[in-house]
Scaffold this motif. Structure first.
Motif, PDB file in Angstrom:
ATOM      1  N   TYR A 115      -0.399  27.753  10.577  1.00  0.00           N
ATOM      2  CA  TYR A 115       0.560  28.090   9.535  1.00  0.00           C
ATOM      3  C   TYR A 115       1.552  26.939   9.433  1.00  0.00           C
ATOM      4  N   GLY A 116       2.005  26.643   8.208  1.00  0.00           N
ATOM      5  CA  GLY A 116       2.995  25.594   8.063  1.00  0.00           C
ATOM      6  C   GLY A 116       3.422  25.349   6.641  1.00  0.00           C
ATOM      7  N   ASN A 117       4.372  24.452   6.510  1.00  0.00           N
ATOM      8  CA  ASN A 117       4.844  23.971   5.214  1.00  0.00           C
ATOM      9  C   ASN A 117       4.183  22.635   4.913  1.00  0.00           C
ATOM     10  N   SER A 118       3.519  22.515   3.781  1.00  0.00           N
ATOM     11  CA  SER A 118       2.961  21.232   3.362  1.00  0.00           C
ATOM     12  C   SER A 118       4.095  20.344   2.844  1.00  0.00           C
ATOM     13  N   PRO A 119       3.865  19.054   2.657  1.00  0.00           N
ATOM     14  CA  PRO A 119       4.936  18.183   2.143  1.00  0.00           C
ATOM     15  C   PRO A 119       5.169  18.301   0.640  1.00  0.00           C
ATOM     16  N   TYR A 120       4.418  19.160  -0.048  1.00  0.00           N
ATOM     17  CA  TYR A 120       4.511  19.240  -1.506  1.00  0.00           C
ATOM     18  C   TYR A 120       5.568  20.259  -1.925  1.00  0.00           C
ATOM     19  N   ILE A 121       6.464  19.837  -2.791  1.00  0.00           N
ATOM     20  CA  ILE A 121       7.479  20.729  -3.338  1.00  0.00           C
ATOM     21  C   ILE A 121       7.409  20.641  -4.863  1.00  0.00           C
ATOM     22  N   VAL A 122       7.146  21.780  -5.500  1.00  0.00           N
ATOM     23  CA  VAL A 122       6.933  21.840  -6.947  1.00  0.00           C
ATOM     24  C   VAL A 122       7.801  22.963  -7.512  1.00  0.00           C
ATOM     25  N   ASN A 123       8.489  22.671  -8.616  1.00  0.00           N
ATOM     26  CA  ASN A 123       9.379  23.647  -9.258  1.00  0.00           C
ATOM     27  C   ASN A 123      10.369  24.247  -8.263  1.00  0.00           C
ATOM     28  N   GLY A 124      10.822  23.401  -7.336  1.00  0.00           N
ATOM     29  CA  GLY A 124      11.813  23.822  -6.361  1.00  0.00           C
ATOM     30  C   GLY A 124      11.284  24.656  -5.217  1.00  0.00           C
ATOM     31  N   GLU A 125       9.968  24.822  -5.125  1.00  0.00           N
ATOM     32  CA  GLU A 125       9.377  25.648  -4.065  1.00  0.00           C
ATOM     33  C   GLU A 125       8.415  24.819  -3.228  1.00  0.00           C
ATOM     34  N   GLN A 126       8.597  24.875  -1.896  1.00  0.00           N
ATOM     35  CA  GLN A 126       7.705  24.146  -0.999  1.00  0.00           C
ATOM     36  C   GLN A 126       6.430  24.953  -0.770  1.00  0.00           C
ATOM     37  N   ILE A 127       5.299  24.260  -0.811  1.00  0.00           N
ATOM     38  CA  ILE A 127       3.996  24.914  -0.740  1.00  0.00           C
ATOM     39  C   ILE A 127       3.621  25.192   0.714  1.00  0.00           C
ATOM     40  N   LYS A 128       3.311  26.448   1.017  1.00  0.00           N
ATOM     41  CA  LYS A 128       2.919  26.849   2.366  1.00  0.00           C
ATOM     42  C   LYS A 128       1.403  26.835   2.501  1.00  0.00           C
ATOM     43  N   ASP A 129       0.936  26.611   3.727  1.00  0.00           N
ATOM     44  CA  ASP A 129      -0.487  26.518   4.009  1.00  0.00           C
ATOM     45  C   ASP A 129      -0.789  27.321   5.271  1.00  0.00           C
ATOM     46  N   LYS A 130      -1.802  28.177   5.225  1.00  0.00           N
ATOM     47  CA  LYS A 130      -2.157  28.997   6.393  1.00  0.00           C
ATOM     48  C   LYS A 130      -3.645  29.276   6.369  1.00  0.00           C
ATOM     49  N   GLY A 131      -4.212  29.536   7.561  1.00  0.00           N
ATOM     50  CA  GLY A 131      -5.637  29.798   7.620  1.00  0.00           C
ATOM     51  C   GLY A 131      -6.129  30.113   9.014  1.00  0.00           C
ATOM     52  N   VAL A 132      -7.424  30.420   9.109  1.00  0.00           N
ATOM     53  CA  VAL A 132      -8.091  30.724  10.377  1.00  0.00           C
ATOM     54  C   VAL A 132      -9.354  29.861  10.470  1.00  0.00           C
ATOM     55  N   THR A 133      -9.793  29.585  11.698  1.00  0.00           N
ATOM     56  CA  THR A 133     -10.975  28.750  11.910  1.00  0.00           C
ATOM     57  C   THR A 133     -11.854  29.353  13.005  1.00  0.00           C
ATOM     58  N   ALA A 134     -13.090  28.899  13.041  1.00  0.00           N
ATOM     59  CA  ALA A 134     -14.029  29.255  14.100  1.00  0.00           C
ATOM     60  C   ALA A 134     -15.013  28.103  14.252  1.00  0.00           C
ATOM     61  N   GLY A 135     -15.639  28.002  15.407  1.00  0.00           N
ATOM     62  CA  GLY A 135     -16.579  26.909  15.614  1.00  0.00           C
ATOM     63  C   GLY A 135     -17.392  27.097  16.873  1.00  0.00           C
ATOM     64  N   PHE A 136     -18.332  26.188  17.092  1.00  0.00           N
ATOM     65  CA  PHE A 136     -19.155  26.257  18.297  1.00  0.00           C
ATOM     66  C   PHE A 136     -19.770  24.894  18.579  1.00  0.00           C
ATOM     67  N   THR A 137     -20.218  24.714  19.809  1.00  0.00           N
ATOM     68  CA  THR A 137     -21.001  23.556  20.227  1.00  0.00           C
ATOM     69  C   THR A 137     -22.272  24.052  20.884  1.00  0.00           C
ATOM     70  N   MET A 138     -23.407  23.593  20.373  1.00  0.00           N
ATOM     71  CA  MET A 138     -24.703  23.998  20.898  1.00  0.00           C
ATOM     72  C   MET A 138     -25.351  22.819  21.611  1.00  0.00           C
ATOM     73  N   PRO A 139     -25.741  22.974  22.875  1.00  0.00           N
ATOM     74  CA  PRO A 139     -26.483  21.892  23.546  1.00  0.00           C
ATOM     75  C   PRO A 139     -27.865  21.740  22.940  1.00  0.00           C
ATOM     76  N   LEU A 140     -28.299  20.500  22.782  1.00  0.00           N
ATOM     77  CA  LEU A 140     -29.600  20.206  22.189  1.00  0.00           C
ATOM     78  C   LEU A 140     -30.517  19.580  23.229  1.00  0.00           C
ATOM     79  N   GLY A 141     -31.741  20.065  23.280  1.00  0.00           N
ATOM     80  CA  GLY A 141     -32.711  19.483  24.188  1.00  0.00           C
ATOM     81  C   GLY A 141     -32.361  19.733  25.642  1.00  0.00           C
ATOM     82  N   ARG A 142     -32.919  18.891  26.477  1.00  0.00           N
ATOM     83  CA  ARG A 142     -32.723  19.013  27.917  1.00  0.00           C
ATOM     84  C   ARG A 142     -31.773  17.915  28.382  1.00  0.00           C
ATOM     85  N   SER A 143     -30.643  18.299  28.940  1.00  0.00           N
ATOM     86  CA  SER A 143     -29.663  17.329  29.409  1.00  0.00           C
ATOM     87  C   SER A 143     -30.103  16.723  30.732  1.00  0.00           C
ATOM     88  N   THR A 144     -29.781  15.442  30.912  1.00  0.00           N
ATOM     89  CA  THR A 144     -30.062  14.729  32.153  1.00  0.00           C
ATOM     90  C   THR A 144     -28.788  14.023  32.607  1.00  0.00           C
TER      91      THR A 144
END
Length: 430
Positions: free
Chosen positions: A353-382
């Motif tokens: 969550y945060g305030n972006s640097p953009y201010i338009v018509n006297g109002e600062q634009i807010k930005d918020k969101g959620v994320t997800a992710g993963f790392t999958m091992p590939l092949g056989r590690s050595t």
């Protein structure tokens, strides 16, 4: 090993040509201000899955580029490349449109120099400009005449960086990076007068076009301290300070006459060239992390930058001070599991969550969101090679349709490959 690595490096070099031109991410109306849409994630796909956190969240098998001080923990050679895309819905009080695009996300090579020192070189986007806006007004003196204005912009800046991380005491590491920022941004403003009482007169657009090239160096310094709390937990605290930068700017501008289908009738009218500099204010990123040194990490980051001190090509600022707070984590159920592949996958999630640097018509634009992710091992590690597939997803909202503003609902996705390779071990048997 070396053949595979050469193939990956060759593919990465092909991506550089596209990245050096622009990093388009779909129609982004707020990229009209400043230098465009700023890249907040100095890390990679791993960091994207945790809402961008990573200032104090070191990882031995992922490139720690969010904070150069964490590069020390990369004790083997790492090659990392990622691609990113976005699907965005842009709307105001009366209209709505959907755009999508994809581009290079990051390109990184980390090499351990000694037991106490690792270095990295890489490429990532610095900012992106890609917008199109239209407006129409009626002439008071002639109600049958309408002025149609169209504003467009495209391009962006890229960043080539060279970073170092060094251990100076138990638990304490420091680092620094030098970046060469370069790129071009093209902006156009077109006007057309429509009058149904003059239907027999051919219609033409008058277009003002300017192309500005930017280049110069940007420096960052980082530090991190890691302390053992008990037999199972570690606490880390880190920070990255970006110094103020002044980018050299060269602008070429002119007017053009075009048809309604944008075919040029007459170009380079009243050409003009000028030079100036753009001042980008200093930035501060700080983070704190708790982990068990094995399979669990929980981190929080704070980013702040005094964008009100930004000075554009004309010496003025149209931005406001910004901040971003993010919390994210990752978990690997059992990295050594033999009979269950899903336990060896690393799962991630985060919120921001945060305030972006953009201010338009006297109002600062807010930005918020959620994320997800993963790392999958590939092949056989050595002991010589380990391959990983990284992916991240995110959904966010920026702006509002109130007060004549624009709201953006966006779905972001990124995917990348990481290769861990021991370059400097001489094999006895091939």
């Amino acid at each position: 090993m070396y053949k595979r690595l050469r193939v990956l490096i060759g593919l990465a070099i092909l991506c550089i040509a596209h990245a050096a031109q622009a990093q388009n991410i779909g129609n982004t109306p707020y990229s009209r201000y400043g230098l465009g849409e700023y890249n907040y994630n100095l890390g990679n796909v791993r960091n994207a899955g945790m809402a961008g956190v990573g200032i104090s969240a070191g990882n031995s098998y992922q490139a720690n580029t969010a904070n150069p001080a964490l590069l020390y923990y990369n004790s083997i050679t790492i090659f990392d490349m990622g691609l990113a895309g976005e699907v965005k819905s842009v709307k105001n009080a009366s209209e709505k449109q959907t755009d999508s695009n994809a581009s290079l996300y990051n390109l990184t090579l980390v090499v351990p120099v000694s037991k106490r020192w690792s270095a990295a070189v890489g490429l990532r986007p610095y900012s992106t400009v890609n917008y199109e806006a239209r407006a129409a007004t009626t002439l008071e003196s002639n109600p049958r005449a309408t002025i149609e204005n169209r504003y467009t912009g495209e391009g962006g800046l890229s960043e080539i960086y060279f970073s170092h991380g060094v251990k100076i005491a138990d638990g304490l590491t420091i680092g620094g990076s030098a970046s060469y920022v370069f790129g071009a941004i093209t902006k156009e403003a077109a006007s057309l007068v429509r009058d149904d009482s003059l239907a027999n007169i051919s219609q033409e657009r008058v277009v003002y076009s300017e192309r500005t090239r930017y280049e110069n160096f940007l420096f960052r310094a980082g530090a991190n301290y890691r302390k053992k709390l008990n037999e199972q937990l570690f606490l880390s605290a880190g920070a990255v300070y970006g110094l103020e930068a002044n980018f050299d700017a060269k602008r070429k501008a002119s007017y053009e006459r075009r048809t309604l289908s944008d075919n040029v009738i007459d170009e380079n009218i009243l050409p003009d060239s000028s030079t100036s500099s753009v001042s980008v204010p200093a930035s501060l990123r700080a983070g704190i992390t708790i982990d068990n040194g094995k399979n669990f990490t929980l981190a929080a980051d704070l980013y702040t930058q005094q964008w009100s001190d930004f000075k554009g090509f004309d010496g003025r600022s149209d931005l406001a001070n910004s901040y971003k707070i993010a919390v994210g984590g990752e978990l690997t159920p059992d990295a050594n599991s033999i009979d269950n592949y899903f336990k060896r996958i690393t799962y991630r999630a985060g919120v921001y969550y945060g305030n972006s640097p953009y201010i338009v018509n006297g109002e600062q634009i807010k930005d918020k969101g959620v994320t997800a992710g993963f790392t999958m091992p590939l092949g056989r590690s050595t002991i010589y090679d380990m391959y990983q597939l990284n992916a991240a997803l995110g959904y966010g909202n920026r702006g509002t349709t109130d007060n004549g503003l624009i709201a953006e609902n966006y779905f972001q996705f990124s995917v990348g490959f990481t290769v861990n390779s021991r370059w400097f071990i001489k094999r006895r048997i091939e």
